[in-house]
Design a protein around this motif. Structure first.
Motif, PDB file in Angstrom:
ATOM      1  N   GLY A 246       0.810  -1.207   0.000  1.00  0.00           N
ATOM      2  CA  GLY A 246       0.000   0.000   0.000  1.00  0.00           C
ATOM      3  C   GLY A 246       0.847   1.262   0.000  1.00  0.00           C
TER       4      GLY A 246
ATOM      5  N   GLY B  26       0.714   4.298  -2.666  1.00  0.00           N
ATOM      6  CA  GLY B  26       0.442   5.668  -2.236  1.00  0.00           C
ATOM      7  C   GLY B  26       1.568   6.623  -2.586  1.00  0.00           C
TER       8      GLY B  26
ATOM      9  N   VAL C  83      -1.429   2.792   1.808  1.00  0.00           N
ATOM     10  CA  VAL C  83      -1.759   3.691   0.689  1.00  0.00           C
ATOM     11  C   VAL C  83      -1.835   5.144   1.150  1.00  0.00           C
ATOM     12  CG1 VAL C  83      -3.486   4.303  -1.046  1.00  0.00           C
ATOM     13  CG2 VAL C  83      -2.941   1.897  -0.648  1.00  0.00           C
TER      14      VAL C  83
END
Length: 171
Positions: A35, A39, A97
């Protein structure tokens, strides 16, 4: 795997929380890493698409942080009050993220660069404005999501009650 929810910010001084790590943190760490990579790539893409020159207000970083905070507010309501989410959803989306997407370290560096490049009025406006906007965004995300999900839950309950046998409007 115990089926218990995983707290992605384990306090090693609390024995009960520390026991989560003995169960093997590798799935949680992998979710956070994956994640975080997504991100950070999204943030990098936005920063590259909307660069700023020295001494200018860093709008891309501002909007990344504010939108990330809004989404964190939405996500936390959904995973704690609305959904029965998989144990890795919060670490993947919240810590990974959105943690990789938002960049408060760059925000601080940007403030220093604004001061260094002769923008002493923009620096405090950016410093205070980002803080105020980010906190407002989290609050708005939480409030709007709660209002929306409450209304939908009430409507779903009303639909169920209307279709129950023996009830008014039912069979």
């Amino acid at each position: 795997m115990t089926g218990r929810p995983v707290d992605s910010d384990v306090d090693l001084h609390v024995p009960r929380q520390r026991s989560e790590l003995s169960e093997g943190p590798w799935g949680v760490l992998a979710a956070i890493a994956a994640g975080g990579a997504l991100g950070a790539l999204a943030r990098y893409g936005l920063g590259s698409a909307f660069p700023h020159r020295a001494g200018e207000f860093p709008w891309a970083v501002f909007w990344v942080n504010v939108s990330g905070c809004l989404l964190i507010g939405v996500l936390m309501v959904l995973v704690t009050e609305t959904w029965r989410a998989h144990r890795l959803v919060r670490p993947f989306l919240g810590v990974g993220v959105l943690g990789g997407f938002t960049t408060f370290s760059t925000y601080v560096v940007d403030v220093q660069e604004l001061v260094d490049h002769g923008a002493p009025l923009i620096a405090p406006a950016y410093l205070a404005g980002t803080l105020a906007a980010a906190l407002t965004a989290v609050y708005a995300g939480v409030r709007v999501t709660r209002l929306t999900t409450r209304r939908r839950r009430r409507e779903a309950v009303a639909r169920i009650r209307r279709t129950e046998p023996g009830e008014a409007g039912g069979e």
